[in-house]
Design an enzyme around this catalytic site. Structure first.
Site, PDB file in Angstrom:
ATOM      1  N   SER A 107      13.346 -11.319-110.246  1.00  0.00           N
ATOM      2  CA  SER A 107      13.672 -10.870-111.595  1.00  0.00           C
ATOM      3  C   SER A 107      13.923  -9.373-111.630  1.00  0.00           C
ATOM      4  O   SER A 107      14.296  -8.839-112.669  1.00  0.00           O
ATOM      5  CB  SER A 107      12.534 -11.241-112.552  1.00  0.00           C
ATOM      6  OG  SER A 107      11.315 -10.812-112.026  1.00  0.00           O
ATOM      7  N   HIS A 128      19.127 -15.827-110.573  1.00  0.00           N
ATOM      8  CA  HIS A 128      17.946 -15.586-111.407  1.00  0.00           C
ATOM      9  C   HIS A 128      17.873 -16.634-112.521  1.00  0.00           C
ATOM     10  O   HIS A 128      18.674 -16.614-113.458  1.00  0.00           O
ATOM     11  CB  HIS A 128      18.039 -14.156-111.983  1.00  0.00           C
ATOM     12  CG  HIS A 128      16.839 -13.729-112.758  1.00  0.00           C
ATOM     13  ND1 HIS A 128      16.875 -12.725-113.697  1.00  0.00           N
ATOM     14  CD2 HIS A 128      15.555 -14.175-112.750  1.00  0.00           C
ATOM     15  CE1 HIS A 128      15.677 -12.576-114.213  1.00  0.00           C
ATOM     16  NE2 HIS A 128      14.862 -13.446-113.674  1.00  0.00           N
ATOM     17  N   GLU A 140      21.420 -15.876-114.161  1.00  0.00           N
ATOM     18  CA  GLU A 140      21.998 -14.533-114.022  1.00  0.00           C
ATOM     19  C   GLU A 140      22.331 -14.389-112.533  1.00  0.00           C
ATOM     20  O   GLU A 140      21.422 -14.387-111.701  1.00  0.00           O
ATOM     21  CB  GLU A 140      20.935 -13.509-114.473  1.00  0.00           C
ATOM     22  CG  GLU A 140      21.424 -12.106-114.635  1.00  0.00           C
ATOM     23  CD  GLU A 140      20.296 -11.168-115.135  1.00  0.00           C
ATOM     24  OE1 GLU A 140      19.124 -11.336-114.727  1.00  0.00           O
ATOM     25  OE2 GLU A 140      20.596 -10.264-115.928  1.00  0.00           O
ATOM     26  N   ASN A 178      16.245  -8.293-117.746  1.00  0.00           N
ATOM     27  CA  ASN A 178      14.981  -7.574-117.893  1.00  0.00           C
ATOM     28  C   ASN A 178      15.145  -6.118-118.317  1.00  0.00           C
ATOM     29  O   ASN A 178      14.205  -5.518-118.832  1.00  0.00           O
ATOM     30  CB  ASN A 178      14.151  -7.707-116.616  1.00  0.00           C
ATOM     31  CG  ASN A 178      13.519  -9.079-116.570  1.00  0.00           C
ATOM     32  OD1 ASN A 178      12.972  -9.541-117.574  1.00  0.00           O
ATOM     33  ND2 ASN A 178      13.608  -9.751-115.436  1.00  0.00           N
TER      34      ASN A 178
HETATM   35  N1  CAA Z   1       8.934 -27.386-118.568  1.00  0.00           N
HETATM   36  C1  CAA Z   1       9.931 -28.210-118.932  1.00  0.00           C
HETATM   37  N2  CAA Z   1      10.280 -28.461-120.215  1.00  0.00           N
HETATM   38  C2  CAA Z   1       9.580 -27.839-121.172  1.00  0.00           C
HETATM   39  C3  CAA Z   1       8.516 -26.957-120.891  1.00  0.00           C
HETATM   40  C4  CAA Z   1       8.197 -26.730-119.513  1.00  0.00           C
HETATM   41  N3  CAA Z   1       7.225 -25.877-119.122  1.00  0.00           N
HETATM   42  N4  CAA Z   1       8.021 -26.490-122.059  1.00  0.00           N
HETATM   43  C5  CAA Z   1       8.737 -27.062-123.050  1.00  0.00           C
HETATM   44  N5  CAA Z   1       9.676 -27.860-122.523  1.00  0.00           N
HETATM   45  C6  CAA Z   1      10.696 -28.613-123.242  1.00  0.00           C
HETATM   46  C7  CAA Z   1      10.157 -29.665-124.177  1.00  0.00           C
HETATM   47  O1  CAA Z   1       9.995 -30.911-123.517  1.00  0.00           O
HETATM   48  C8  CAA Z   1      11.267 -29.761-125.235  1.00  0.00           C
HETATM   49  O2  CAA Z   1      12.347 -30.539-124.717  1.00  0.00           O
HETATM   50  P1  CAA Z   1      13.418 -31.253-125.682  1.00  0.00           P
HETATM   51  O3  CAA Z   1      14.180 -30.172-126.380  1.00  0.00           O
HETATM   52  O4  CAA Z   1      14.243 -32.027-124.724  1.00  0.00           O
HETATM   53  O5  CAA Z   1      12.629 -32.084-126.631  1.00  0.00           O
HETATM   54  C9  CAA Z   1      11.765 -28.326-125.335  1.00  0.00           C
HETATM   55  O6  CAA Z   1      11.362 -27.663-124.106  1.00  0.00           O
HETATM   56  C10 CAA Z   1      11.153 -27.615-126.498  1.00  0.00           C
HETATM   57  O7  CAA Z   1       9.745 -27.713-126.343  1.00  0.00           O
HETATM   58  P2  CAA Z   1       8.698 -27.814-127.526  1.00  0.00           P
HETATM   59  O8  CAA Z   1       9.337 -28.503-128.706  1.00  0.00           O
HETATM   60  O9  CAA Z   1       7.420 -28.342-127.003  1.00  0.00           O
HETATM   61  O10 CAA Z   1       8.371 -26.309-127.836  1.00  0.00           O
HETATM   62  P3  CAA Z   1       9.278 -25.189-128.403  1.00  0.00           P
HETATM   63  O11 CAA Z   1      10.338 -25.690-129.282  1.00  0.00           O
HETATM   64  O12 CAA Z   1       8.321 -24.201-128.884  1.00  0.00           O
HETATM   65  O13 CAA Z   1      10.009 -24.614-127.088  1.00  0.00           O
HETATM   66  C11 CAA Z   1      10.186 -23.121-125.302  1.00  0.00           C
HETATM   67  C12 CAA Z   1       9.313 -24.126-125.996  1.00  0.00           C
HETATM   68  C13 CAA Z   1      11.441 -23.833-124.756  1.00  0.00           C
HETATM   69  C14 CAA Z   1       9.396 -22.549-124.141  1.00  0.00           C
HETATM   70  C15 CAA Z   1      10.641 -22.042-126.358  1.00  0.00           C
HETATM   71  O14 CAA Z   1       9.517 -21.509-126.991  1.00  0.00           O
HETATM   72  C16 CAA Z   1      11.449 -20.921-125.774  1.00  0.00           C
HETATM   73  O15 CAA Z   1      12.649 -21.019-125.575  1.00  0.00           O
HETATM   74  N6  CAA Z   1      10.768 -19.770-125.504  1.00  0.00           N
HETATM   75  C17 CAA Z   1      11.402 -18.605-124.919  1.00  0.00           C
HETATM   76  C18 CAA Z   1      11.451 -18.804-123.431  1.00  0.00           C
HETATM   77  C19 CAA Z   1      12.059 -17.631-122.747  1.00  0.00           C
HETATM   78  O16 CAA Z   1      12.453 -16.626-123.319  1.00  0.00           O
HETATM   79  N7  CAA Z   1      12.142 -17.742-121.422  1.00  0.00           N
HETATM   80  C20 CAA Z   1      12.622 -16.689-120.582  1.00  0.00           C
HETATM   81  C21 CAA Z   1      11.462 -15.930-120.046  1.00  0.00           C
HETATM   82  S1  CAA Z   1      11.992 -14.610-119.008  1.00  0.00           S
HETATM   83  C22 CAA Z   1      12.127 -15.329-117.499  1.00  0.00           C
HETATM   84  O17 CAA Z   1      11.856 -16.483-117.273  1.00  0.00           O
HETATM   85  C23 CAA Z   1      12.642 -14.533-116.396  1.00  0.00           C
HETATM   86  C24 CAA Z   1      12.151 -13.179-116.107  1.00  0.00           C
HETATM   87  O18 CAA Z   1      12.782 -12.545-115.318  1.00  0.00           O
HETATM   88  C25 CAA Z   1      10.947 -12.582-116.694  1.00  0.00           C
END
Ligand code: CAA
Length: 273
Positions: A107, A128, A140, A178
């Site tokens: 990242s 990424h 990315e 990031n």
């Molecule tokens: N693994 C797989 N699927 C998952 C999961 C996991 N850990 N957590 C949730 N899901 C799925 C659920 O099954 C659900 O699927 P459907 O749409 O098919 O029904 C979907 O995600 C939505 O889940 P929920 O309804 O339970 O919960 P939510 O609506 O609150 O969504 C979330 C959860 C997808 C995590 C959402 O909160 C989100 O998009 N958060 C932001 C995540 C983000 O910004 N990620 C990037 C982080 S930065 C990074 O990764 C890289 C870096 O370099 C730091």
């Protein structure tokens, strides 16, 4: 993130070898993939047969040398530690074919610097992914200084074949994701540090006012506060610009072992009680 990458690759029809340091880590990864596929079966998004076929495409190994032998593409997803990545890239390179592409899910660590420890810098690239990998659409793709156009094209197509949307960027500290995300998270932490608002209220403002799915502090816990601190330090060191200085509260929390979801405590409490 390795299990998420293996999950989407196998679900897209690729044969995957998942490599980790112990059988226990590999069992945990397979259990997570099985659980996430099960969630998709329960929602009717895939069939039982799709789940079984996906799992059948994943083999596991605790040996890098054995595990990567047949690979056309190797995607490294270990901790954000340059020396560890260097060792792994050199071990992988000694065991793969000449045509094999070496990708990193880093990242923030420089792809150009990683490429520099190999004898094939034109075949080293950043791939990424974002958490949770099965859900987030972005890859990315980070071009190092010497990454070839042919290698970029292969990785762009591979990302599409994995159901993702690739976006090309060049190798600068924090890439785009990031460089934009971490200053926002850091500023949210400063808001708590300076008593502007509680973590809950900072997150409410960003969720309700800016339509973010998670507030920045909940997201910081989800990413890992240690990872956020590492990335901010890469930005701070890379640009020598005080605007990237990590908030002292973040440093203090990491020192105290409050790392977010994975440790049970961050800006929120995740302990079972
Ligand atoms: N693994 C797989 N699927 C998952 C999961 C996991 N850990 N957590 C949730 N899901 C799925 C659920 O099954 C659900 O699927 P459907 O749409 O098919 O029904 C979907 O995600 C939505 O889940 P929920 O309804 O339970 O919960 P939510 O609506 O609150 O969504 C979330 C959860 C997808 C995590 C959402 O909160 C989100 O998009 N958060 C932001 C995540 C983000 O910004 N990620 C990037 C982080 S930065 C990074 O990764 C890289 C870096 O370099 C730091």
């Amino acid at each position: 993130m390795g299990n998420g990458i293996a999950h989407v690759a196998a679900q897209s029809g690729f044969s995957v070898t998942l490599i980790d340091i112990s059988e226990e880590a590999l069992s945990r990864a397979i259990a997570t993939i099985t659980k996430n596929l099960g969630r998709m079966v329960a929602k009717g998004k895939i069939s039982d047969e799709d789940q079984a076929n996906t799992l059948a495409r994943i083999t596991t190994s605790t040996s890098i040398e054995q595990g990567v032998k047949q690979a056309d593409v190797v995607i490294e997803a270990v901790n954000e530690n340059f020396e560890l990545k260097k060792k792994i890239f050199q071990t992988v390179e000694a065991s793969v074919s000449e045509h094999t592409i070496l990708a990193s899910n880093t990242s923030s660590i420089s792809i150009t610097k990683l490429a520099g420890v190999t004898k094939r810098p034109e075949k080293v690239i950043g791939m990424h992914f974002f958490n949770p990998v099965p859900i987030m659409k972005l890859v990315e793709i980070v071009n190092g200084l010497d990454t070839s156009k042919e290698v970029y094209d292969v990785i762009e197509q591979l990302s599409k074949d994995m159901g993702k949307i690739p976006v090309p960027v060049n190798d600068f500290p924090g890439f785009v994701s990031n460089r934009v995300l971490m200053p926002m998270i850091n500023e949210a932490i400063f808001c708590v540090h300076e008593g502007v608002a509680t973590p809950e209220n900072v997150d409410e403002v960003m969720k309700l006012g800016m339509a973010h799915p998670m507030g920045p502090l909940r997201l910081a816990d989800f990413i890992g506060l240690d990872v956020c601190l590492d990335i901010l330090n890469v930005l701070y060191d890379g640009f020598k610009d005080p605007k990237y200085r990590p908030c002292p509260l973040l440093v203090k929390m990491v020192d105290a072992g409050k790392l977010g979801d994975k440790s049970g405590q961050g800006f929120y409490n995740y302990s079972k009680n």
